[in-house]
Design a protein around this motif. Structure first.
Motif, PDB file in Angstrom:
ATOM      1  N   LYS A 162       0.829  -1.205   0.000  1.00  0.00           N
ATOM      2  CA  LYS A 162       0.000   0.000   0.000  1.00  0.00           C
ATOM      3  C   LYS A 162       0.864   1.255   0.000  1.00  0.00           C
ATOM      4  O   LYS A 162       0.541   2.259  -0.652  1.00  0.00           O
ATOM      5  CB  LYS A 162      -0.925  -0.010   1.215  1.00  0.00           C
ATOM      6  CG  LYS A 162      -2.002  -1.089   1.158  1.00  0.00           C
ATOM      7  CD  LYS A 162      -2.819  -1.146   2.440  1.00  0.00           C
ATOM      8  CE  LYS A 162      -3.862  -2.257   2.363  1.00  0.00           C
ATOM      9  NZ  LYS A 162      -4.610  -2.405   3.656  1.00  0.00           N
ATOM     10  N   GLU A 163       1.980   1.195   0.720  1.00  0.00           N
ATOM     11  CA  GLU A 163       2.899   2.341   0.734  1.00  0.00           C
ATOM     12  C   GLU A 163       3.518   2.559  -0.639  1.00  0.00           C
ATOM     13  O   GLU A 163       3.730   3.709  -1.060  1.00  0.00           O
ATOM     14  CB  GLU A 163       3.995   2.122   1.783  1.00  0.00           C
ATOM     15  CG  GLU A 163       3.480   2.179   3.210  1.00  0.00           C
ATOM     16  CD  GLU A 163       4.522   1.819   4.267  1.00  0.00           C
ATOM     17  OE1 GLU A 163       4.306   2.155   5.440  1.00  0.00           O
ATOM     18  OE2 GLU A 163       5.548   1.204   3.901  1.00  0.00           O
ATOM     19  N   GLU A 196       1.268   4.467  -2.884  1.00  0.00           N
ATOM     20  CA  GLU A 196       1.148   5.893  -2.557  1.00  0.00           C
ATOM     21  C   GLU A 196       2.366   6.702  -2.954  1.00  0.00           C
ATOM     22  O   GLU A 196       2.408   7.919  -2.779  1.00  0.00           O
ATOM     23  CB  GLU A 196       0.896   6.040  -1.054  1.00  0.00           C
ATOM     24  CG  GLU A 196      -0.444   5.453  -0.603  1.00  0.00           C
ATOM     25  CD  GLU A 196      -0.544   5.297   0.911  1.00  0.00           C
ATOM     26  OE1 GLU A 196       0.438   5.645   1.606  1.00  0.00           O
ATOM     27  OE2 GLU A 196      -1.593   4.820   1.372  1.00  0.00           O
TER      28      GLU A 196
END
Length: 951
Positions: free
Chosen positions: A870-871, A874
């Motif tokens: 998820k990082e 982003e």
């Protein structure tokens, strides 16, 4: 719950976990999972013929009973092995501490700064004592190091020497016998011609490129080699010196008389004899050879903040980069033993080492004088610890053994006595009484040690050593204990969290397997004692050989190779000997798949073979048609195929039997790399897939700890036709009736470490071993399923299953500016060591969870990987100031007054709730490898630098 079952303690998932995990991976049972994973035609049709499991309590009693069969005599055999006194503070806080023995090779430097500092201390110690400019972080033993010196000097011959094919290497007849044997092994395939003789009669012919000398000689005589080295250099001959590490405290260093390479063992710096190992060999040389020195080198660099940091330097020299262009396959060091030897020097310091060395020498002088009073003639004129006595060897041996004393008997009229750190006045009087009985005389007991020195003034050391602060600060137990703990806190080991390294199998090293290593009944046995004195060892080693032979489906096993890479070389040399016995001297082609370990092509070249690489299919399997084409093309000269199974891509290739048959049909033998044996035990085996020889990584599948990069043991198991060629030893008979020469120094390699694997197999038993394999496959497929949709698994089997490991494709993340290294560093913030990075496919990570890990730990790891995904989503390629690129985050960053990052301190350091419960702090920011290679510093800073810093 059967609480006395070792299997219950070793295998991570509980019965409750099993049901939940099977549900997650959509399998009804472990049996169904195995059916969908392993090709049916290689599955074993019956259980292995092994014993049922012993409980931990039963095993403890069993191994103690066996230890009592070892006769621990006072032993003065020498020949490179000496009783040593291991300080209890080092035994308790390093040897017996999982924080040290369960660590992995320090490829991820930010979470290995403690071990790296300990190894930098070791390198500094070696450079100081040898007088050389550069030392590596250890090799496998003295004889291996000597062979590496021979081959390195061969590689760096002058242009004219190479042009004229200068290939002779002079070996002093004073060399240790096991070293000569190993030199012979390594010389043959490289067409190096060994010439053994008296160094005092050497003619310095231009036909020679190098020479090796023993210092002191095997007889104990200390020679002044300065004139020899000078004349050798005038003739463009480079000189290696095999030196006794403790003697270098008293004798002038080889560097001072211009040696090119210095090798030896650090065993007598506090390391148990252990019937031959494991011990840390050392290798030191000139900085000019930094690009060709074998083994790993620890160097100083800086981190992202410009602060001092350590890492492994110059990795482009290593075989995983150079492959078939490598001059060595030695990826395995003896890190745990090197750390212990380095700490021995830290604890004693220069004054303490000088005291120990002086006491050993004075004891030899005293004993020599007293024996001469009894009428014996002592032959050595200058000596450090070894005297030679003329006398009836048969009579002396009979009386000595009756007094539980071992000497060395080079011939029927000579007795060699090598004294050591543990020798007391009482021991000297026992020796004196033996010789008095031989001649029927009374003797006057020794009351004190004679402090006179028989070493000529020109041979004595007159330079300082170990001047660095670290060797002059920790001489009390309190201080050393705290220093060791300080370093331990900088390292992430298995006692903190799972280390999910593909191909490296970081499984539980159970305490019950490790405990015997501290028992002097196992630790204090010299490898060259008469076999009847080591019956406990003989029973264990014979049984372990039988267990491994049964597990692999072969006919016999040799435990001699003491690393996986050495096992590869040993297996290929046995194949070479087999072909030569059939008159097929021309068979020298080795086929190696493109996905193979880096050590495979390096080992093949070392064994005198020519490497031909075969292609892989898009699915990651061996391209069978390409293999068939190349096997047919080279059928007249085909020696071997090197194959890993399951494949390095984490898949059980269904065509493996067809692959091995192709090789056999074309006259070759099949070598199976045992790196992935953890996915075979009890389910299939190398014999079933059609292999002829395999090596086993006992430090992987069979639970010997990695120890930060060693100890390792790499035995080879062979089919019937290869049994006669198993390696021998020049001092103690081992191997087949047509044995190749030695592969390692000791007859049974690292025998002490073999106790661990014996315990592992004996306590798991026939059923537990099979279940361990099944759970390894279960754990891998559980991770695969949990990460599905977040990461793409690069290769799977025909039914969609992984083997015991899998490769995640991280190359698509480059669109976000994220490299696989960024994932590795960010995992540190989540409390995990990274999986294997960019092997066997660049831009990927390879995960192997092992059967030892519980569902809870697997879930923590999966949660971390999902959070990192998820990082990644982003981040953008045009903004490098993000949580991924800045990882790992140190405590200094989190507690600094300023915070100049576009994310919170909490996200940096505590990205998931579980992290706060057991936070591991990397001690440095991301290290700069390139800076360290450009500014190579491989020893501790001089004491003046510390003084300037303090000022």
């Amino acid at each position: 719950m059967k609480t006395d079952s070792f299997k219950l303690r070793h295998i991570g998932p509980s019965t409750k976990d099993l049901g939940e995990m099977l549900n997650t991976i959509k399998a009804d049972s472990l049996e169904q999972l195995i059916y969908e994973t392993v090709p049916d035609d290689i599955l074993l049709k019956k259980s292995l013929n092994l014993d049922f499991a012993l409980s931990e309590q039963e095993y403890s009693a069993h191994i103690q009973k066996l230890s009592a069969k070892n006769k621990v005599f006072k032993t003065y055999i020498g020949l490179g092995y000496h009783e040593a006194s291991l300080p209890a503070v080092i035994q308790r806080n390093i040897l017996e501490n999982p924080g040290w023995y369960t660590a992995y090779t320090p490829y991820q430097a930010e979470i290995a700064q403690g071990r790296l500092e300990a190894l930098l201390n070791y390198q500094t110690m070696i450079c100081d004592l040898t007088g050389m400019e550069l030392a590596n972080a250890s090799l496998l033993d003295e004889s291996t190091a000597a062979a590496e010196a021979m081959t390195m000097l061969f590689a760096v011959r002058s242009r004219d020497q190479k042009k004229n094919n200068v290939n002779k290497f002079f070996v002093s007849e004073e060399i240790l016998p096991q070293t000569l044997s190993l030199l012979q092994t390594r010389a043959i395939p490289l067409d190096i011609q060994l010439v053994v003789g008296d160094h005092q009669q050497f003619d310095f012919s231009t036909e020679f490129y190098g020479a090796i000398l023993q210092y002191p000689g095997k007889s104990g005589q200390v020679y002044d080699y300065a004139d020899f080295v000078e004349k050798a250099h005038q003739a463009e001959i480079k000189v290696a010196v095999a030196a006794d590490i403790l003697s270098l405290v008293s004798l002038k260093s080889p560097g001072s008389f211009d040696a090119d390479v210095v090798v030896g063992t650090t065993q007598r710096f506090g390391i148990p004899l252990g019937y031959g190992g494991p011990h840390a060999g050392f290798f030191a040389t000139r900085e000019a050879y930094k690009r060709t020195i074998p083994g790993r080198i620890i160097g100083v660099t800086q981190d992202l903040n410009g602060g001092r940091a350590l890492r492994m330097a110059l990795q482009t020299r290593e075989q995983h980069i150079k492959r078939d262009k490598a001059t060595s396959n030695i990826c395995t060091a003896q890190v745990l033993l090197a750390v212990m030897a380095g700490m021995y020097s830290v604890y004693h310091g220069p004054e303490g080492l000088s005291y120990i060395a002086s006491k050993v020498n004075a004891s030899a002088v005293t004993l020599s004088g007293e024996l001469e009073k009894l009428g014996f003639n002592q032959l050595n004129t200058a000596y450090f610890d070894t005297i030679r006595i003329q006398g009836d060897a048969t009579k002396i041996k009979e009386i000595a053994e009756a007094h539980e004393v071992n000497f060395f008997y080079p011939d029927s009229n000579t007795v060699s006595i090598s004294l050591n750190e543990a020798t007391t006045i009482e021991d000297l009087n026992t020796i004196l009484s033996i010789f008095a009985k031989v001649v029927g005389k009374e003797y006057t007991p020794i009351q004190k040690i004679d402090t006179s020195n028989t070493i000529e003034k020109d041979l004595r050391r007159n330079t300082d050593f170990l001047t660095n602060e670290v060797f002059n600060s920790y001489h009390s137990e309190t201080e050393l204990m705290r220093y060791i703990k300080k370093l331990e806190r900088k390292d992430l080991s298995l006692n903190h969290s799972m280390i999910p390294l593909g191909s490296c199998t970081m499984k539980l090293n159970a305490a019950s397997e490790m405990l015997p290593l501290s028992d002097p009944q196992w630790g204090n046995i010299h490898p060259f004692v008469p076999v009847h004195q080591a019956q406990g060892y003989q029973e264990v080693l014979k049984k372990l050989e039988e267990q491994l032979t049964e597990i692999t489906g072969f006919a016999a096993t040799s435990l001699q190779p003491n690393s996986g890479a050495q096992g590869e070389f040993a297996g290929l040399m046995v194949i070479r000997a087999y072909h030569e016995s059939n008159g097929d001297h021309h068979r020298n082609i080795c086929l190696i798949p493109s996905s193979a370990h880096g050590t495979n092509p390096a080992s093949a070249v070392m064994a005198g073979m020519k490497v031909i690489v075969t292609k892989a299919t898009e699915e990651g399997n061996i391209d069978i048609e390409d293999l068939r084409e190349k096997a047919l093309k080279h059928k007249d000269n085909l020696a071997a195929l090197m194959v890993t199974y399951p494949s390095t891509h984490g898949v059980y290739e269904s065509g493996i039997r067809e692959i091995t048959q192709i090789i056999h049909d074309n006259g070759g033998q099949v070598y199976m790399d045992g790196a992935n044996m953890n996915a075979q035990v009890g389910l299939t085996n190398p014999g079933a897939i059609g292999a002829d020889v395999c090596h086993l990584n006992l430090h992987k599948t069979f639970a010997i700890p990695h120890g930060g990069g060693g100890p390792g043991v790499g035995p080879i198991c062979v089919a019937e036709q290869l049994v006669p060629f198993l390696p021998g030893n020049p001092v103690i008979t081992t191997g087949g009736d047509q044995a190749i020469t030695a592969i390692s120094a000791a007859p049974w390699g690292s025998a002490l470490a073999c106790l661990i694997s014996y315990g592992y197999i004996t306590m798991l038993g026939v059923n537990g071993l099979k279940e361990a394999t099944q759970y390894a496959i279960l754990n891998a497929n559980y991770i695969k399923e949990r990460l599905d949709g977040h990461y793409n698994v690069l290769y799977v089997g025909e039914k969609g299953r992984a083997a015991h490991e899998m490769i995640l494709d991280c190359r698509p993340f480059k669109a976000n500016g994220i490299e696989v290294t960024d994932i590795a560093k960010r995992l540190m913030d989540y409390g995990f060591h990274a999986p294997t990075v960019s092997f066997p496919v660049a831009g990927t990570i390879m995960i192997e969870p092992t059967e030892s890990e519980s569902k809870a730990e697997l879930d923590r790891f999966c949660d971390a990987m999902i959070a990192i995904r998820k990082e990644i989503a982003e981040t953008t390629a045009d903004n490098p100031n993000n949580v991924m690129k800045n990882a790992p985050h140190t405590l200094a960053m989190l507690t600094a007054d300023s915070w100049d990052f576009p994310y919170s301190r909490e996200q940096a350091a505590y990205p998931l709730s579980y992290v706060a419960e057991n936070k591991f702090w990397p001690s440095v920011r991301r290290v700069d490898d390139a800076y360290g290679d450009r500014n190579l510093i491989c020893t501790c800073a001089p004491i003046e630098e510390y003084m300037e810093t303090e000022g």
